[in-house]
Design an enzyme around this catalytic site. Structure first.
Site, PDB file in Angstrom:
ATOM      1  N   LYS A  76       0.768  -1.334   0.551  1.00 59.12           N
ATOM      2  CA  LYS A  76       0.174  -0.054   0.235  1.00 59.12           C
ATOM      3  C   LYS A  76       0.890   1.294   0.245  1.00 59.12           C
ATOM      4  CE  LYS A  76      -4.786   1.100   0.383  1.00 59.12           C
ATOM      5  NZ  LYS A  76      -5.589   0.158   0.209  1.00 59.12           N
ATOM      6  N   GLY A 175     -19.996   6.488   5.345  1.00 57.52           N
ATOM      7  CA  GLY A 175     -19.204   6.720   4.938  1.00 57.52           C
ATOM      8  C   GLY A 175     -20.015   6.495   3.229  1.00 57.52           C
ATOM      9  N   GLY A 177     -19.019   7.455  -0.150  1.00 55.61           N
ATOM     10  CA  GLY A 177     -17.849   7.958  -1.415  1.00 55.61           C
ATOM     11  C   GLY A 177     -18.247   7.229  -2.055  1.00 55.61           C
ATOM     12  N   VAL A 179     -17.287   3.987  -2.518  1.00 57.51           N
ATOM     13  CA  VAL A 179     -18.165   2.597  -2.287  1.00 57.51           C
ATOM     14  C   VAL A 179     -19.038   2.573  -1.803  1.00 57.51           C
ATOM     15  CG1 VAL A 179     -17.686   0.173  -1.217  1.00 57.51           C
ATOM     16  CG2 VAL A 179     -15.498   1.550  -1.633  1.00 57.51           C
TER      17      VAL A 179
HETATM   18  P1  NAI Z   1     -13.922   7.524  -0.513  1.00 58.48           P
HETATM   19  O1  NAI Z   1     -12.909   8.524  -0.289  1.00 58.48           O
HETATM   20  O2  NAI Z   1     -14.999   8.109  -2.146  1.00 58.48           O
HETATM   21  O3  NAI Z   1     -15.049   7.859   0.130  1.00 58.48           O
HETATM   22  C1  NAI Z   1     -15.074   7.826   1.824  1.00 58.48           C
HETATM   23  C2  NAI Z   1     -16.457   8.925   2.295  1.00 58.48           C
HETATM   24  O4  NAI Z   1     -16.579   8.977   3.723  1.00 58.48           O
HETATM   25  C3  NAI Z   1     -16.528  10.427   2.247  1.00 58.48           C
HETATM   26  O5  NAI Z   1     -17.485  10.555   1.024  1.00 58.48           O
HETATM   27  C4  NAI Z   1     -15.830  11.032   3.561  1.00 58.48           C
HETATM   28  O6  NAI Z   1     -17.102  11.953   3.121  1.00 58.48           O
HETATM   29  C5  NAI Z   1     -16.653   9.960   3.976  1.00 58.48           C
HETATM   30  N1  NAI Z   1     -15.999   9.794   5.630  1.00 58.48           N
HETATM   31  C6  NAI Z   1     -14.801   9.880   6.475  1.00 58.48           C
HETATM   32  N2  NAI Z   1     -15.120  10.073   7.827  1.00 58.48           N
HETATM   33  C7  NAI Z   1     -16.030   9.761   7.679  1.00 58.48           C
HETATM   34  C8  NAI Z   1     -16.747   9.777   8.980  1.00 58.48           C
HETATM   35  N3  NAI Z   1     -16.059   9.576   9.996  1.00 58.48           N
HETATM   36  N4  NAI Z   1     -18.165   9.609   9.178  1.00 58.48           N
HETATM   37  C9  NAI Z   1     -18.987   9.511   7.686  1.00 58.48           C
HETATM   38  N5  NAI Z   1     -18.282   9.579   6.633  1.00 58.48           N
HETATM   39  C10 NAI Z   1     -16.780   9.992   7.248  1.00 58.48           C
HETATM   40  O7  NAI Z   1     -13.692   6.252  -0.082  1.00 58.48           O
HETATM   41  P2  NAI Z   1     -13.405   5.005  -0.473  1.00 58.48           P
HETATM   42  O8  NAI Z   1     -13.641   4.225  -1.847  1.00 58.48           O
HETATM   43  O9  NAI Z   1     -15.018   4.765  -1.141  1.00 58.48           O
HETATM   44  O10 NAI Z   1     -13.065   3.742   0.384  1.00 58.48           O
HETATM   45  C11 NAI Z   1     -14.147   3.924   1.701  1.00 58.48           C
HETATM   46  C12 NAI Z   1     -13.503   3.055   2.271  1.00 58.48           C
HETATM   47  O11 NAI Z   1     -13.539   1.625   1.651  1.00 58.48           O
HETATM   48  C13 NAI Z   1     -11.988   3.438   2.759  1.00 58.48           C
HETATM   49  O12 NAI Z   1     -11.526   2.976   4.097  1.00 58.48           O
HETATM   50  C14 NAI Z   1     -11.363   2.091   1.321  1.00 58.48           C
HETATM   51  O13 NAI Z   1      -9.826   1.834   2.263  1.00 58.48           O
HETATM   52  C15 NAI Z   1     -11.981   0.926   1.552  1.00 58.48           C
HETATM   53  N6  NAI Z   1     -11.673   0.304   0.270  1.00 58.48           N
HETATM   54  C16 NAI Z   1     -12.456   0.846  -1.087  1.00 58.48           C
HETATM   55  C17 NAI Z   1     -12.238  -0.011  -1.753  1.00 58.48           C
HETATM   56  C18 NAI Z   1     -12.306   0.336  -2.877  1.00 58.48           C
HETATM   57  O14 NAI Z   1     -11.913  -0.486  -4.190  1.00 58.48           O
HETATM   58  N7  NAI Z   1     -12.601   1.835  -3.484  1.00 58.48           N
HETATM   59  C19 NAI Z   1     -11.410  -1.240  -2.138  1.00 58.48           C
HETATM   60  C20 NAI Z   1     -11.178  -1.993  -0.690  1.00 58.48           C
HETATM   61  C21 NAI Z   1     -11.366  -0.712   0.692  1.00 58.48           C
END
Ligand code: NAI
Length: 364
Positions: A76, A175, A177, A179
Site C-alpha cells: 500500500k 461513508g 464515497g 464504495v
Molecule cells: P471515498 O474517499 O470515495 O469515500 C469515503 C467517504 O467517507 C467520503 O465521502 C467521506 O466524506 C466519508 N467519511 C470519512 N470519514 C467519515 C466519518 N467519520 N463519518 C462519515 N463519513 C465519513 O473512499 P472509498 O473509495 O469509498 O473507500 C471507502 C473505504 O473502503 C475506505 O476505507 C477504503 O480504504 C475502503 N476500500 C475501498 C476500496 C475501493 O475499491 N475504493 C477497496 C477496498 C477497501
C-alpha cells in the site's frame, strides 16, 4: 508508534522537494507475487500517523489478496496531503518514478483520495499501476468492491438472522464515497431500510434522493437500533467502546482495518455480533485491479474474450462462500471471525509451491 507488531519486507519514505510530494510505500509481502494495493491521499496529523496507516493497510492487503486467490502480495502507499486539492500532475509523475525504483515489486491503484484520473497520470511515468480502465477493462475498482461487500453483507445477514432477503433489514451505512454510495444502490434494490451518514452533507442528500435512504448526522448513526452496521469510511471505527455499545448484530462494510485492535473483534464476538472481516468481503476491487494488470502483462492474451467476466466475476461471487466458511469455523471454535480469517490467509501465504500456484491462479 509501536513497530513490534509489524513485519514488512520493505518500507520506503520519500520526499521530492521540487514537487512537494511526500509519500510512503510499504511492501508487506511479495511471497504470492508483486505487492498490490492502492495509493491513499489523506491529510494525516503527522508522519507517524501516515506510517501507522500504511503499515496496517499493506498487511491487510497481503491477507486480502491471499484469501481472494489472486497471485499478488500485499502493499500500500500513502501520499501526505496538506490540503483538499487533488495532487498535481508533476507530483503523480514523480510518484510514478518512485514506483519504477521498486522495479515492479509494488503495483499501485486507486484508494481514498485517488481516482482513475490520478492513476492515468501516474501511468504516464510508470507501468506499475492498474485501475486505468483502458480498452474497457477494469478501471475504477469501487463498484466491484461495493458489489463484493453487498454479497458478503447479504451472506452475513443470512447466517446471523436466517433470512435470505434483505427486505426490511435495517442497515446503517457510514461513508458515502465511491464504495458506500454504490452499496446503497444494491441495498435499495434489495428492499433494505437504509440509514446513511457522511461528513459531506451533499453526499447524504444524494443518497436520500437516489436511493430513498434516511440521512443522519455522523455521530448519530451508531446510536441507532439497526440490524447491520456497514462502515464504508475510514479505518479504526470499531473501538472497544463502540464494540461494547453497538446495537447492530452484524458489522459488514468496505472500510479497511475497521477494528481499532484485534481485541475489538473479541469484544464483538463475545457480544454475539457477527463481524464480517473487512479483508474478506472488500476484495472485489483488488480482484478487478489484479485482473486488469495481468491483462496488460499479456497473461490472458489468448482468451481475452471470455476470461474477463469469468475470472473477475467468479472470484467476487466466491466472497460469500469464503465468508460463510470463516463464520462457521469461528462459531465452532468460539473465537473471533477476524482471527479465523487471518489464520486462513496465512495458510495460503505460507504454503509451499507458491510459484506453481501463481500460474494456476491465472489459468483458472
Ligand atoms: P471515498 O474517499 O470515495 O469515500 C469515503 C467517504 O467517507 C467520503 O465521502 C467521506 O466524506 C466519508 N467519511 C470519512 N470519514 C467519515 C466519518 N467519520 N463519518 C462519515 N463519513 C465519513 O473512499 P472509498 O473509495 O469509498 O473507500 C471507502 C473505504 O473502503 C475506505 O476505507 C477504503 O480504504 C475502503 N476500500 C475501498 C476500496 C475501493 O475499491 N475504493 C477497496 C477496498 C477497501
Amino acid at each position: 508508534m509501536d513497530l513490534q507488531n509489524f513485519d514488512h519486507e520493505q518500507v520506503v519514505i520519500r520526499r521530492d522537494d521540487e514537487t512537494g510530494l511526500v509519500g510512503i510505500i510499504a511492501l508487506h509481502s511479495t511471497r504470492l507475487g508483486p505487492a498490490t494495493g492502492g495509493c491513499r491521499r489523506w491529510r494525516y496529523v503527522d508522519l507517524d500517523a501516515a506510517k501507522y496507516d500504511v503499515l496496517r493497510l499493506s498487511e491487510g492487503m497481503t491477507l486480502k489478496n491471499a484469501l481472494a486467490g489472486i497471485p499478488f502480495g500485499g502493499g500500500k502507499s500513502v501520499i501526505l496531503a496538506d490540503n483538499n486539492q487533488r495532487p498535481t500532475a508533476a507530483q503523480l509523475q514523480c510518484f510514478g518514478t518512485w514506483l519504477n525504483d521498486l522495479q515492479g515489486r509494488y503495483i499501485t491503484a486507486e484508494d481514498v483520495g485517488m481516482g482513475v484520473a490520478e492513476m492515468r497520470l501516474i501511468a504516464a511515468a510508470s507501468p506499475y499501476v492498474s485501475g486505468l480502465g483502458e480498452r474497457g477493462i477494469g478501471g475504477d475498482p469501487s463498484p466491484k468492491t461495493a458489489y463484493g461487500v453487498f454479497l458478503g453483507l447479504k451472506a452475513a445477514v443470512q447466517y446471523k438472522l436466517g433470512v435470505t432477503q434483505l427486505h426490511g433489514v435495517r442497515i446503517g451505512v457510514q461513508g458515502l464515497g465511491s464504495v458506500g454510495m454504490v452499496l446503497c444502490h444494491w441495498l435499495a434494490r434489495s428492499g433494505a431500510e437504509v440509514w446513511v451518514t457522511d461528513l459531506d452533507a451533499s453526499r447524504i442528500a444524494l443518497a436520500e434522493q437516489k436511493y430513498g435512504a434516511v440521512g443522519v448526522a455522523p455521530d448519530q448513526l451508531m446510536q441507532l437500533e439497526m440490524d447491520v452496521f456497514a462502515p464504508c469510511a475510514m479505518g479504526g471505527i470499531i473501538t472497544e467502546q463502540i464494540a461494547n455499545e453497538l446495537k447492530a448484530v452484524v458489522v459488514a462494510g468496505a472500510a479497511n482495518n475497521q477494528l481499532a485492535t484485534s481485541a475489538c473483534g473479541d469484544v464483538l464476538a463475545a457480544r454475539g455480533i457477527l463481524y464480517a472481516p473487512d479483508f474478506v468481503i472488500n476484495a472485489g476491487g483488488v480482484i478487478s485491479v489484479a485482473h486488469e494488470y495481468l491483462m496488460h502483462q499479456g497473461m490472458f492474451a489468448d482468451k481475452v474474450d471470455h476470461s474477463v467476466e469469468r475470472w473477475v466475476g467468479g472470484r467476487i461471487d466466491s466472497i460469500a462462500h469464503r465468508l460463510v466458511d470463516i463464520l462457521q469455523i469461528a462459531e465452532d471454535e468460539g473465537c473471533s471471525t477476524e482471527s479465523v480469517a487471518r489464520r486462513k490467509a496465512f495458510a495460503v501465504i505460507n504454503r509451499p509451491s507458491v510459484e506453481r500456484d501463481v500460474k494456476t491462479a491465472v489459468a483458472a
